[in-house]
Every structure is written in structure tokens, then in C-alpha cells.
Design an enzyme around this catalytic site. Structure first.
Site, mmCIF file in Angstrom:
data_model
loop_
_atom_site.group_PDB
_atom_site.id
_atom_site.type_symbol
_atom_site.label_atom_id
_atom_site.label_comp_id
_atom_site.label_asym_id
_atom_site.label_seq_id
_atom_site.Cartn_x
_atom_site.Cartn_y
_atom_site.Cartn_z
ATOM 1 N N LYS A 198 8.380 1.602 -4.178
ATOM 2 C CA LYS A 198 9.173 1.358 -2.927
ATOM 3 C C LYS A 198 9.473 0.126 -2.862
ATOM 4 O O LYS A 198 10.842 -0.011 -2.375
ATOM 5 C CB LYS A 198 7.921 1.591 -1.794
ATOM 6 N N GLU B 204 3.437 -4.888 -12.109
ATOM 7 C CA GLU B 204 3.200 -3.956 -13.129
ATOM 8 C C GLU B 204 4.240 -2.813 -13.489
ATOM 9 O O GLU B 204 4.605 -2.719 -14.612
ATOM 10 C CB GLU B 204 1.992 -3.108 -12.861
ATOM 11 N N GLY C 63 2.670 4.238 0.427
ATOM 12 C CA GLY C 63 2.561 4.854 -0.984
ATOM 13 C C GLY C 63 1.524 5.844 -1.085
ATOM 14 O O GLY C 63 1.674 6.978 -1.723
ATOM 15 N N ARG C 64 0.401 5.757 -0.503
ATOM 16 C CA ARG C 64 -0.672 6.495 -0.774
ATOM 17 C C ARG C 64 -0.505 7.993 0.132
ATOM 18 O O ARG C 64 -1.470 8.744 -0.060
ATOM 19 C CB ARG C 64 -2.189 5.931 -0.264
ATOM 20 N N GLU D 190 -8.105 2.369 0.637
ATOM 21 C CA GLU D 190 -6.781 1.368 0.854
ATOM 22 C C GLU D 190 -6.555 1.705 2.323
ATOM 23 O O GLU D 190 -6.118 0.588 2.834
ATOM 24 C CB GLU D 190 -5.739 1.715 -0.175
ATOM 25 N N HIS E 178 -24.089 15.883 -15.525
ATOM 26 C CA HIS E 178 -24.721 15.530 -16.794
ATOM 27 C C HIS E 178 -24.545 14.082 -16.852
ATOM 28 O O HIS E 178 -24.780 13.513 -17.826
ATOM 29 C CB HIS E 178 -24.053 16.153 -18.060
ATOM 30 N N LYS F 53 -2.792 -10.570 -6.104
ATOM 31 C CA LYS F 53 -1.492 -10.441 -6.460
ATOM 32 C C LYS F 53 -0.942 -11.883 -6.445
ATOM 33 O O LYS F 53 -0.332 -12.394 -7.461
ATOM 34 C CB LYS F 53 -0.664 -9.645 -5.424
HETATM 35 O O1 LIG Z 1 5.672 1.688 -4.538
HETATM 36 P P1 LIG Z 1 5.443 0.077 -5.036
HETATM 37 O O2 LIG Z 1 5.989 -0.752 -4.065
HETATM 38 O O3 LIG Z 1 5.646 -0.171 -6.401
HETATM 39 O O4 LIG Z 1 3.663 -0.212 -4.598
HETATM 40 C C1 LIG Z 1 2.687 0.524 -5.376
HETATM 41 C C2 LIG Z 1 1.405 0.418 -4.488
HETATM 42 O O5 LIG Z 1 0.922 -0.926 -4.776
HETATM 43 C C3 LIG Z 1 0.234 -1.145 -3.261
HETATM 44 O O6 LIG Z 1 0.957 -1.744 -2.552
HETATM 45 C C4 LIG Z 1 -1.089 -1.548 -3.618
HETATM 46 O O7 LIG Z 1 -1.313 -2.917 -4.483
HETATM 47 C C5 LIG Z 1 0.046 0.382 -2.948
HETATM 48 O O8 LIG Z 1 0.004 0.439 -1.593
HETATM 49 C C6 LIG Z 1 1.490 0.963 -3.300
HETATM 50 O O9 LIG Z 1 1.305 2.378 -3.296
#
Ligand SMILES: O=P(O)(O)OC[C@H]1O[C@](O)(CO)[C@@H](O)[C@@H]1O
Length: 544
Positions: free
Chosen positions: A214, A220, A272-273, A359, A390, A505
Site C-alpha cells: 500500500k 522488506e 492491510g490486515r 495488530e 502431538h 522500523k
Molecule cells: O502494504 P505495505 O505498505 O507494504 O505494508 C505492509 C504491512 O506492514 C504493516 O504496516 C505492519 O508493519 C502492516 O500493517 C501492513 O499490512
């Protein structure tokens, strides 16, 4: 919006209710409230189970009674949780810290039409994105859009992390049967071995890369995008010919000067979630399984959304689950909750709900920034059964107790040959275990040998769905979303922001600068790093 809730009792009636609930929980210390006794009460099973459209929830083995439930329903009323849920679907600002609506429900058609938000017709905009997804996927499946070497795409890799991958991965694993159109892989982690594992599994010539972010700034995801692009370039494949993006309008990825095969919008009013029913799930799932499957999944989500909006309190399944969760955390003092699906196709449900729930609800202040009476949320974890039995069920039976959601599926995905072992099929064996575990936890069994004694009285819920078809999986996803949101509203917290992920972060950025300085100048001694970080940076760079 009135933010009052059980953890932010800015209201004398809520304070009083909190005291009543605390007292009601004390009743459960008495022997008459042991689950053995509760389960033998006439009508216990029928009075403590609910169903809608093939989705069944049996909470007869939860340590609740009518008194506790009626007090919990009062908390719903005092916090206006169901009203807020309805307002959420109508584009009210339910995320006050970011001054935003939360419109994941609109992505599956729930709520009024047209649905206007900041002068935008939300559903029309989403429809446009979905039409683009449908057309793009049809062109890929028909081979009209193909790889640089002219072969049809046979695989796709999602580059994204957190909410930009977890929900999609859960739904893909749940729905992917033998008839999938494309294989989907996931590259969330900046760990280079995640990349290595992905490239070992794919054919570089026929793989489409789907970048989902987003913000288009997540470290990452950007590092993986760079890693993949660099790798493709060295293979003589232009990344733009093998890549699509899903990002917010105006993000750094929404850039006409960096062309890709296609790009799709996600909206800032879907977190996002909560985003698997938007393009975030829509594109990868439609590529892998077909757009019609994605539409059926959305339909399942919408059936559950409508159930939440239209059911009275006492028949409302996600509301009841939210109230029981609050009861278990705040009043019964359980330290965690487990989700144990008895099917490996739902293996990624608990990791998804982990993010969704932790979250959303892991908060220390109310929706308006006031300190809570105690931190909100709990620990969610889980593994499929019977594997979990198990693994960690020793603790569940005799160690620290925690409530469990057992999830059973009537029909397995695989309907081919089924051998009979000990008189039953594998699927029946799975069910025998599910039922036995819920029973054993609740009832226990006494023994003269203390090491072999089971106290029982350990709570669980059984949820069943008919099958692993898109509608059922959609209902399950939407059930956990609604449960999370309602729980947040009852507690008085904002389930849509996540500032808690920011500090780490920022600090990673400082450490990254130290590393970059050393990469530039091998004599650099990590001058700005703390004593502790200095040790680890030397460890990393000197490979000691
Ligand atoms: O879609 P983006 O901006 O890469 O964010 C990825 C994810 O990182 C977060 O901000 C958490 O670090 C989530 O809420 C989000 O879904």
C-alpha cells in the site's frame, strides 16, 4: 464517535458493569461451575450454539453462563459496538487516529450503494478495479498476456509482507485444489533464503511477480523488489515485462515512469490486515484460481457481514465470539488463545488471525488516546490438528490453560480414494480427534496417580463449516474480521491503526545506516551504534 468501552470506562455504567463482570467470573471458581456440571445442564448444547448459512459455532464448552452472557451483551450496548459496526460499513470515520473510514466490508458489496466517502463512490471505484482484475486474469489465462519469451505465465510470486500477504496466503492455501490455473508463491521476508527458496521453486521464464504494498515504502518489500529485479536483469529478463503492482493511488509505486505489465489500486480506507477482499487478494487469487472463485469468496464474506448487521445480539455469531474472547481475557484471566483447524488446508488461518487480531487490538490507549485500565489484546497462536496434539497439547491438558477454537470441515477438499484404517477414513479420524480433544479438555478424568490426572474445566469452541469452497472460506475470514472489530469496539480501542509497529522500523533505519557506512568504508567502527549493537554488528561483519 463515543470511544467508551470496557478498558476505557469513561462512563459510570461501564465501570459498574465491569465490577459485575468481575464478580460473575468469581462464581466460576465454585465446583458447580465446572464444565462437567455446566455441560450436564439440560439444553446446554442447544442454548450455547448458533448457526447461519452452514457456519456453526458451539460454545457450550466455554466457561460462560446466561448471567455472564447477558452482562457481556450489556457491554455491547454500552459501547455501541454493533451500531459502530454498522456505521463502519456506511463509511463513518471509525479510525479516528488516522481520520479514516474502514471499508473492507464494501469490497465485498456490504453496505449501502452508492457508498459515498470523501466525494468518492467507493463501490464504483472498487468495481472498476475488479473489472480490471477480471480482464487482466482472463488475458493471462488465455495467453494473450504472456512472458517475455512468449510462453504463458505458469507461476506467480507475491512480493509483500504483513497484511499485504498473510490473508492472501491463507485463502490461497484454503482454496487451491488440483484445478488451479497458476501456482502461487510468496516472498514476504527480506531473508535472502526466502528468495533462494522461491527461485528454486519457479521457472524464471514463466513467472509473474506481483508487488503488493500500500505504501510502496515497506523496507522488506522494496528490498525484495530490488533483489528480484536485479536477478531478473542478470537473467536477461526485463522486470517490467514480468511484473504487476498493487498499491495506493499516489504511492511511490503509482508511477507512470516506471512501467509494469499492469497496476491495480488499493485504497487507504482498507487496512492491510483487512485487505484480502480487495485487489490484494483479488489479483493473486484470481490469477491462481480464477476470477469466479474470487467472486464466490467475496460472496461468502458478504454473507457473514450481513449476518453481523442483521442478527440480534443473542444470535450474532461474531459478536458472541468477541464477547467470549473478552470474557476469557479480562475476567477469566487466560493468557492466550489458540486456533486449531482440523484440516491442513486452513494451516495459514492462525498466522493470518494472529496479525489481524494482535495488530488490531494490541493497544495501550483508547480510540481517543486515553490510557486503558490494562493493555488490550491477547496472544493468538495455532497449528492444524492433529499435528498440534502431538506438539503443544500437553500444556493445554495439564499445564497453563488457554481457550481453543477448534475448526472442523464437514467435507475435505480431496474426495478421491479414501482408505479405511481402524474402521474409519482419515477424515473421520481427524474428526474423532477434534471431538475427543474438546471433550477431554472440558471434562478431564480423575486418576489416583497425580501425573495422570486431568482436572478438565478447560474451555473451547467448536466452529464447523460445510466444506472448503470459496463461500465457506469467505465466511470464516469475515467471521474473524468481524469478531476482531467488535472486540475492539467493546473494549474502546481503535482496531484499525498500528502505531506499535513503527518504533522498531525507525530503529532498524539507524542500524541500517551504520551498516551502510561500513559497506562504504571497511575501516568504519560503528561509531554511532550502542555498546550492544556494536557487539552484534562486529559479529555480523567480522563473521566471528
Ligand atoms: O502494504 P505495505 O505498505 O507494504 O505494508 C505492509 C504491512 O506492514 C504493516 O504496516 C505492519 O508493519 C502492516 O500493517 C501492513 O499490512
Amino acid at each position: 464517535m463515543n470511544p467508551a468501552g470496557l478498558l476505557y470506562p469513561d462512563d459510570p455504567s461501564i465501570k459498574k458493569l465491569h465490577e459485575k463482570l468481575t464478580k460473575a467470573a468469581q462464581d466460576f471458581n465454585a465446583p458447580d461451575y465446572h464444565l462437567q456440571k455446566l455441560l450436564s445442564r439440560p439444553g446446554r448444547f442447544s442454548d450455547f450454539s448458533l448457526d447461519t448459512d452452514g457456519f456453526f459455532m458451539d460454545f457450550s464448552r466455554q466457561r460462560v453462563d446466561e448471567n455472564a452472557l447477558s452482562l457481556l451483551r450489556e457491554s455491547q450496548r454500552l459501547s455501541n459496538a454493533l451500531k459502530k459496526f454498522s456505521e463502519m460499513t456506511q463509511a463513518e470515520i471509525v479510525n479516528p487516529t488516522e481520520n479514516r473510514a474502514a471499508l473492507h466490508t464494501a469490497a465485498r458489496g456490504t453496505g449501502p450503494s452508492p457508498l459515498l466517502y470523501k466525494e468518492m463512490d467507493v463501490k464504483a471505484q472498487m468495481q472498476q478495479v475488479n473489472e480490471k482484475i477480471e480482464q487482466f486474469c482472463a488475458s493471462v489465462h488465455e495467453g494473450k498476456i504472456c512472458s517475455a519469451c512468449g510462453k504463458p505465465f505458469t507461476q506467480a510470486v507475491v512480493i509483500g509482507i504483513g497484511g499485504s500477504y498473510l490473508g492472501c496466503e491463507f485463502v490461497y492455501q484454503a482454496l487451491a485444489g488440483a484445478d488451479r490455473k497458476l501456482d502461487l508463491f510468496f516472498l514476504p521476508n527480506v531473508d535472502i533464503d526466502n528468495f533462494a527458496r522461491v527461485i528454486e521453486s519457479i521457472d524464471k521464464e514463466t513467472t509473474l511477480w506481483i508487488v503488493i504494498s500500500k505504501s510502496y515504502t515497506t523496507t522488506e518489500t522494496m528490498a525484495n523488489l530490488n533483489q528480484v529485479s536485479t536477478w531478473l536483469n542478470t537473467m536477461g529478463i526485463a522486470p517490467k515485462d514480468h511484473m504487476v503492482t498493487i498499491t495506493a493511488k499516489g504511492s511511490p509505486g503509482d508511477d507512470p515512469d516506471t512501467p509494469v505489465l499492469a497496476s491495480f489500486y488499493m485504497f487507504d480506507f482498507i487496512g492491510g490486515r483487512y485487505s484480502v477482499s480487495s485487489a490484494v487478494g483479488g489479483l493473486p487469487l484470481s490469477l491462481a484460481l480464477g476470477y469466479d472463485v474470487f467472486k464466490r469468496f467475496l460472496n461468502g464474506c458478504s454473507i457473514m457481514d450481513t449476518h453481523v448487521l442483521e442478527s440480534p445480539e443473542e444470535k450474532n455469531i461474531p459478536l458472541t465470539a468477541a464477547m467470549i474472547s473478552i470474557w476469557n481475557i479480562l475476567y477469566m484471566g487466560y493468557p492466550a488463545q489458540a486456533i486449531i483447524p482440523y484440516t491442513s488446508r486452513l494451516a495459514r488461518l492462525s498466522p493470518h488471525v494472529q496479525q489481524l487480531y494482535m495488530e488490531s487490538l494490541g493497544k495501550s490507549v483508547s480510540a481517543t488516546g486515553q490510557p486503558l485500565t490494562q493493555p488490550a489484546g491477547t496472544i493468538i497462536f495455532g497449528e492444524p490438528g492433529t499435528n498440534a496434539q502431538h506438539s503443544f497439547f500437553q500444556l493445554a491438558h495439564q499445564g497453563k490453560a488457554f481457550p481453543i477454537d477448534f475448526i472442523g470441515v464437514k467435507m475435505p477438499g480431496y474426495t478421491g480414494l479414501q482408505a479405511i484404517s481402524k474402521g474409519v477414513t482419515n477424515h473421520q479420524e481427524l474428526w474423532a480427534n477434534l471431538l475427543a480433544q474438546a471433550g477431554a479438555l472440558a471434562l478431564g478424568r480423575s486418576s489416583d496417580d497425580p501425573a495422570r490426572n486431568f482436572d478438565g474445566n478447560r474451555p473451547s469452541t467448536i466452529i464447523t463449516i460445510d466444506n472448503l469452497e470459496p463461500e465457506s472460506v469467505g465466511m470464516l475470514l469475515s467471521f474473524y474480521e468481524a469478531r476482531t472489530v467488535l472486540e475492539g469496539f467493546i473494549l474502546g480501542v481503535n482496531p484499525f491503526d498500528q502505531f506499535g509497529v513503527e518504533l522498531g522500523k525507525v530503529m532498524a533505519g539507524d542500524i541500517r545506516k551504520e551498516m551502510a557506512a561500513r559497506n562504504q568504508d571497511p575501516s568504519y567502527t560503528f561509531a554511532c551504534a550502542s555498546q550492544t549493537d556494536n557487539f552484534y554488528l562486529n559479529l555480523l561483519f567480522n563473521k566471528r
